[in-house]
Structures are given as C-alpha cells and as structure tokens.
Design a protein around this motif. Structure first.
Motif, PDB file in Angstrom:
ATOM      1  N   PRO A 130       0.939  -1.169  -0.234  1.00  0.00           N
ATOM      2  CA  PRO A 130      -0.006  -0.040   0.093  1.00  0.00           C
ATOM      3  C   PRO A 130       0.862   1.215  -0.105  1.00  0.00           C
ATOM      4  O   PRO A 130       2.222   1.067   0.088  1.00  0.00           O
ATOM      5  CB  PRO A 130      -0.762   0.055   1.416  1.00  0.00           C
ATOM      6  N   THR A 131       0.411   2.350  -0.112  1.00  0.00           N
ATOM      7  CA  THR A 131       0.939   3.529  -0.403  1.00  0.00           C
ATOM      8  C   THR A 131       0.253   4.617   0.443  1.00  0.00           C
ATOM      9  O   THR A 131      -1.069   4.589   0.717  1.00  0.00           O
ATOM     10  CB  THR A 131       1.184   4.224  -1.780  1.00  0.00           C
ATOM     11  N   LEU A 143      -4.521   6.874   2.223  1.00  0.00           N
ATOM     12  CA  LEU A 143      -3.980   5.633   2.237  1.00  0.00           C
ATOM     13  C   LEU A 143      -4.757   4.715   0.978  1.00  0.00           C
ATOM     14  O   LEU A 143      -5.888   4.741   0.869  1.00  0.00           O
ATOM     15  CB  LEU A 143      -4.537   4.749   3.460  1.00  0.00           C
ATOM     16  N   PHE A 144      -3.898   4.489   0.292  1.00  0.00           N
ATOM     17  CA  PHE A 144      -4.081   3.757  -1.075  1.00  0.00           C
ATOM     18  C   PHE A 144      -4.069   2.212  -0.644  1.00  0.00           C
ATOM     19  O   PHE A 144      -2.907   1.754  -0.414  1.00  0.00           O
ATOM     20  CB  PHE A 144      -3.272   4.193  -2.218  1.00  0.00           C
ATOM     21  N   ASP A 145      -5.005   1.620  -0.892  1.00  0.00           N
ATOM     22  CA  ASP A 145      -5.173   0.000  -0.572  1.00  0.00           C
ATOM     23  C   ASP A 145      -4.925  -0.143   0.714  1.00  0.00           C
ATOM     24  O   ASP A 145      -4.357   0.265   1.675  1.00  0.00           O
ATOM     25  CB  ASP A 145      -4.478  -0.776  -1.460  1.00  0.00           C
ATOM     26  N   GLY A 186       6.206   7.142  11.379  1.00  0.00           N
ATOM     27  CA  GLY A 186       5.755   7.749  12.455  1.00  0.00           C
ATOM     28  C   GLY A 186       4.179   7.984  12.609  1.00  0.00           C
ATOM     29  O   GLY A 186       3.759   8.776  13.308  1.00  0.00           O
ATOM     30  N   PHE A 187       3.329   7.104  12.040  1.00  0.00           N
ATOM     31  CA  PHE A 187       1.882   7.405  11.712  1.00  0.00           C
ATOM     32  C   PHE A 187       1.214   6.300  12.431  1.00  0.00           C
ATOM     33  O   PHE A 187       1.748   5.139  12.699  1.00  0.00           O
ATOM     34  CB  PHE A 187       1.523   7.681  10.314  1.00  0.00           C
ATOM     35  N   ASP A 188       0.126   6.375  12.326  1.00  0.00           N
ATOM     36  CA  ASP A 188      -0.842   5.086  13.017  1.00  0.00           C
ATOM     37  C   ASP A 188      -2.207   5.337  12.037  1.00  0.00           C
ATOM     38  O   ASP A 188      -2.310   6.334  11.299  1.00  0.00           O
ATOM     39  CB  ASP A 188      -1.006   5.002  14.192  1.00  0.00           C
ATOM     40  N   PHE A 189      -3.033   4.715  12.277  1.00  0.00           N
ATOM     41  CA  PHE A 189      -4.596   4.720  11.531  1.00  0.00           C
ATOM     42  C   PHE A 189      -5.328   5.904  12.215  1.00  0.00           C
ATOM     43  O   PHE A 189      -6.177   6.403  11.283  1.00  0.00           O
ATOM     44  CB  PHE A 189      -5.311   3.479  12.219  1.00  0.00           C
ATOM     45  N   GLY A 190      -4.996   6.554  13.354  1.00  0.00           N
ATOM     46  CA  GLY A 190      -5.784   7.891  13.371  1.00  0.00           C
ATOM     47  C   GLY A 190      -5.171   8.838  12.495  1.00  0.00           C
ATOM     48  O   GLY A 190      -5.832  10.030  12.598  1.00  0.00           O
ATOM     49  N   ASP A 191      -3.923   8.652  11.792  1.00  0.00           N
ATOM     50  CA  ASP A 191      -3.617   9.787  11.058  1.00  0.00           C
ATOM     51  C   ASP A 191      -3.932   9.645   9.562  1.00  0.00           C
ATOM     52  O   ASP A 191      -4.002  10.452   8.712  1.00  0.00           O
ATOM     53  CB  ASP A 191      -2.099   9.809  10.801  1.00  0.00           C
ATOM     54  N   VAL A 192      -4.992   8.642   9.259  1.00  0.00           N
ATOM     55  CA  VAL A 192      -5.400   8.181   8.125  1.00  0.00           C
ATOM     56  C   VAL A 192      -6.704   9.190   7.819  1.00  0.00           C
ATOM     57  O   VAL A 192      -7.855   8.914   8.517  1.00  0.00           O
ATOM     58  CB  VAL A 192      -5.841   6.893   7.908  1.00  0.00           C
ATOM     59  N   ARG A 193      -6.623  10.158   7.170  1.00  0.00           N
ATOM     60  CA  ARG A 193      -8.143  10.877   6.623  1.00  0.00           C
ATOM     61  C   ARG A 193      -9.007  10.529   5.687  1.00  0.00           C
ATOM     62  O   ARG A 193     -10.353  10.409   5.597  1.00  0.00           O
ATOM     63  CB  ARG A 193      -7.440  12.101   6.438  1.00  0.00           C
ATOM     64  N   PHE A 194      -8.321   9.537   4.673  1.00  0.00           N
ATOM     65  CA  PHE A 194      -9.138   9.165   3.645  1.00  0.00           C
ATOM     66  C   PHE A 194      -8.510   7.855   3.241  1.00  0.00           C
ATOM     67  O   PHE A 194      -7.279   7.373   3.384  1.00  0.00           O
ATOM     68  CB  PHE A 194      -9.257   9.890   2.266  1.00  0.00           C
ATOM     69  N   VAL A 195      -9.215   6.930   2.743  1.00  0.00           N
ATOM     70  CA  VAL A 195      -9.071   5.760   2.009  1.00  0.00           C
ATOM     71  C   VAL A 195      -9.336   5.505   0.758  1.00  0.00           C
ATOM     72  O   VAL A 195     -10.558   5.958   0.145  1.00  0.00           O
ATOM     73  CB  VAL A 195      -9.397   4.550   2.734  1.00  0.00           C
ATOM     74  N   VAL A 196      -8.282   5.256  -0.130  1.00  0.00           N
ATOM     75  CA  VAL A 196      -8.674   5.229  -1.698  1.00  0.00           C
ATOM     76  C   VAL A 196      -8.230   3.856  -2.198  1.00  0.00           C
ATOM     77  O   VAL A 196      -7.112   3.466  -1.805  1.00  0.00           O
ATOM     78  CB  VAL A 196      -7.763   6.468  -2.405  1.00  0.00           C
ATOM     79  N   LEU A 197      -9.208   3.178  -3.035  1.00  0.00           N
ATOM     80  CA  LEU A 197      -8.826   1.667  -3.523  1.00  0.00           C
ATOM     81  C   LEU A 197      -8.547   1.993  -4.862  1.00  0.00           C
ATOM     82  O   LEU A 197      -9.126   2.576  -5.838  1.00  0.00           O
ATOM     83  CB  LEU A 197      -9.848   0.854  -3.340  1.00  0.00           C
ATOM     84  N   THR A 198      -7.371   1.135  -5.314  1.00  0.00           N
ATOM     85  CA  THR A 198      -7.064   0.936  -6.824  1.00  0.00           C
ATOM     86  C   THR A 198      -8.077  -0.094  -7.358  1.00  0.00           C
ATOM     87  O   THR A 198      -8.567   0.165  -8.603  1.00  0.00           O
ATOM     88  CB  THR A 198      -5.777   0.521  -6.995  1.00  0.00           C
ATOM     89  N   HIS A 199      -8.596  -0.925  -6.658  1.00  0.00           N
ATOM     90  CA  HIS A 199      -9.507  -1.816  -7.261  1.00  0.00           C
ATOM     91  C   HIS A 199      -9.993  -2.667  -6.083  1.00  0.00           C
ATOM     92  O   HIS A 199      -9.537  -2.565  -4.905  1.00  0.00           O
ATOM     93  CB  HIS A 199      -9.123  -2.761  -8.454  1.00  0.00           C
ATOM     94  N   HIS A 200     -10.937  -3.705  -6.148  1.00  0.00           N
ATOM     95  CA  HIS A 200     -11.828  -4.336  -5.332  1.00  0.00           C
ATOM     96  C   HIS A 200     -10.891  -5.909  -4.732  1.00  0.00           C
ATOM     97  O   HIS A 200     -11.631  -6.452  -4.097  1.00  0.00           O
ATOM     98  CB  HIS A 200     -13.104  -4.684  -5.777  1.00  0.00           C
ATOM     99  N   ASP A 201      -9.949  -6.410  -5.456  1.00  0.00           N
ATOM    100  CA  ASP A 201      -9.484  -7.526  -5.180  1.00  0.00           C
ATOM    101  C   ASP A 201      -9.193  -7.724  -3.545  1.00  0.00           C
ATOM    102  O   ASP A 201      -9.086  -6.510  -3.003  1.00  0.00           O
ATOM    103  CB  ASP A 201      -8.055  -7.924  -5.849  1.00  0.00           C
ATOM    104  N   GLY A 202      -9.254  -8.996  -3.182  1.00  0.00           N
ATOM    105  CA  GLY A 202      -9.080  -9.033  -1.716  1.00  0.00           C
ATOM    106  C   GLY A 202      -7.652  -8.473  -1.081  1.00  0.00           C
ATOM    107  O   GLY A 202      -7.717  -8.303   0.270  1.00  0.00           O
ATOM    108  N   ASP A 203      -6.687  -8.884  -1.809  1.00  0.00           N
ATOM    109  CA  ASP A 203      -5.575  -8.242  -1.127  1.00  0.00           C
ATOM    110  C   ASP A 203      -5.476  -6.862  -0.919  1.00  0.00           C
ATOM    111  O   ASP A 203      -4.492  -6.157  -0.270  1.00  0.00           O
ATOM    112  CB  ASP A 203      -4.158  -8.578  -1.736  1.00  0.00           C
ATOM    113  N   HIS A 204      -6.152  -5.897  -1.627  1.00  0.00           N
ATOM    114  CA  HIS A 204      -6.341  -4.355  -1.959  1.00  0.00           C
ATOM    115  C   HIS A 204      -7.484  -4.058  -0.656  1.00  0.00           C
ATOM    116  O   HIS A 204      -7.131  -3.068  -0.207  1.00  0.00           O
ATOM    117  CB  HIS A 204      -6.621  -4.018  -3.123  1.00  0.00           C
ATOM    118  N   ALA A 205      -8.574  -4.766  -0.739  1.00  0.00           N
ATOM    119  CA  ALA A 205      -9.579  -4.324  -0.033  1.00  0.00           C
ATOM    120  C   ALA A 205     -10.224  -5.327   1.043  1.00  0.00           C
ATOM    121  O   ALA A 205     -11.097  -4.970   1.738  1.00  0.00           O
ATOM    122  CB  ALA A 205     -10.879  -4.245  -0.947  1.00  0.00           C
ATOM    123  N   GLY A 206      -9.345  -6.256   1.162  1.00  0.00           N
ATOM    124  CA  GLY A 206      -9.783  -7.211   2.105  1.00  0.00           C
ATOM    125  C   GLY A 206      -9.756  -6.820   3.741  1.00  0.00           C
ATOM    126  O   GLY A 206     -10.787  -7.219   4.378  1.00  0.00           O
TER     127      GLY A 206
END
Length: 222
Positions: A25-26, A36-38, A56-76
C-alpha cells in the motif's frame, strides 16, 4: 520507505501458505491527514498499522482511504481499517464499488469473500486530490479489474500503479497475466500510462521501481 516528500510506501510482508508475500500500500500526506491507497488481506490490519508506524503514523492519521480496485489483497482489510480510522471516507471507482460493498461478488473470488465495506464516494477518470506532494489524479487503467485505477503525482514524478504494473527486484514489469482477466485491455492501459510523464513507480506487487515513462512505453511495445 519515503519515496519522495510526503509519499510513503508501506510494505506488508505476510506468511501465506508457508511462503512470504509482500504487498505494498501507499500513503500520501494532505493538509488534513494521510490518504491511504489500498489495505491488505482480511485479518492483517495490524501489519498495515505497523508499516505506518515505521514513518511515525498510525490509523488515527489516516484521513481518507482510496482503493485502486476491489481484489481481496487490496480491499480485504478495508472494513477493519474503516473502524480503526474513525470511519475515514473511502473512495473507489464506480465500477469497483459494487464488489467492495457487497452488491456484487468479487470477480476473482470463488467460495468466500472478504467482509463487505462501504464506499463513500464513487469516482471516475480525472478525479483529483490535493496533497502535500502536489495534485494527484486518477487514471482509469482497466483490465486487471473492471474499474482498476492508478494515480499520477506529476510534481513528484510518481505513479501509484496498483496492479496495472508490477515490479520484481526493482525492475518495472507489466501486469501479472495470471491475475488479469482482460489482458488486452490491461496492455492498452499500460500504453495509456506511457502517455504520462513520471520517473518513479510504486507497484502493489513488487514495491518501488526507479523507472517510469520510458520503461512503461517499452512494456507497452513488447
């Protein structure tokens, strides 16, 4: 790995079936927090947060999530990530959204699927995001999935390829044929990416490659 200012690759290595597999992910910084991409496979959100922690980040720093596509390793792991980011708004291409949220069964799944998760905003070609690394634009790169999307950061000379491209030992390669239902269309998408200008690429499978437009054009012509 910090790819460039405000852009981070997040390699997550998991042991699956007795072998190690790495997904990448990126994250890109904005004034409001991270995009967060994927995600990764279901049940492995902790490993993703550990990768964020390397910068130096955690999930509390994630403001948006963007998916490249729906495969389980990306969106699972998306449902878990949404819970742990205080319901970060999630963006996905309109052709991918029904597979993510449960209206359709994932294309490459057989008997089981990952937990459905909401998509808050359905997007399409040319949609842009403002980031601290400069403007970021969605590029439709269909073939690997019905609405597969890549993301171009021109000021950072960078492409977030998703699965439209892969990498191996730092060398940029085409999409994985065995996991790409419409290879002809996927290669047309590679040619489309070759019309953009970038010097560096992050692939979900293979990670960072110090290669860009010139190499993509070579792949399209092979």
């Amino acid at each position: 790995m910090e790819i460039s200012d405000h852009v981070y690759s997040l390699p997550v290595t998991l042991e699956l079936g007795g072998a190690e597999r790495t997904f990448t992910p990126t994250a890109v910084e904005t004034e409001e927090g991270l995009i967060l991409f994927d995600t990764t496979l279901p049940g492995h959100a902790d490993a993703l947060e550990t990768a964020l922690g390397e910068h130096g980040f955690d999930f509390g720093d994630v403001r948006f999530v963007v998916l490249t596509h729906h495969d389980g390793d990306h969106a699972g792991a998306l449902a878990t990530v949404q819970d742990r980011t205080n319901d970060a708004p999630t963006f996905a291409h309109w052709a991918e959204a029904p597979y993510v949220d449960g209206r359709k069964f994932p294309v490459k799944s057989e008997d089981e699927r990952y937990p459905p998760a909401r998509v808050d905003v359905e997007v399409l070609d040319g949609v842009g995001f403002s980031t601290l690394a400069g403007p970021l634009e969605l590029v439709e790169t269909f073939g690997h999935a019905p609405g597969h999307s890549s993301f171009h950061l021109p000021e950072a000379d960078l492409l977030i390829a998703g699965d439209a491209l892969t990498a191996a030992d730092g060398e940029l390669q085409g999409p994985a044929e065995q996991h790409t239902p419409d290879m002809d269309r996927a290669m047309k998408s590679v040619a489309l990416l070759g019309e953009l200008e970038f010097d560096h690429t992050i692939c979900f499978h293979g990670g960072y490659a110090d290669a860009g437009t010139e190499r993509v054009r070579e792949i399209a012509n092979e």
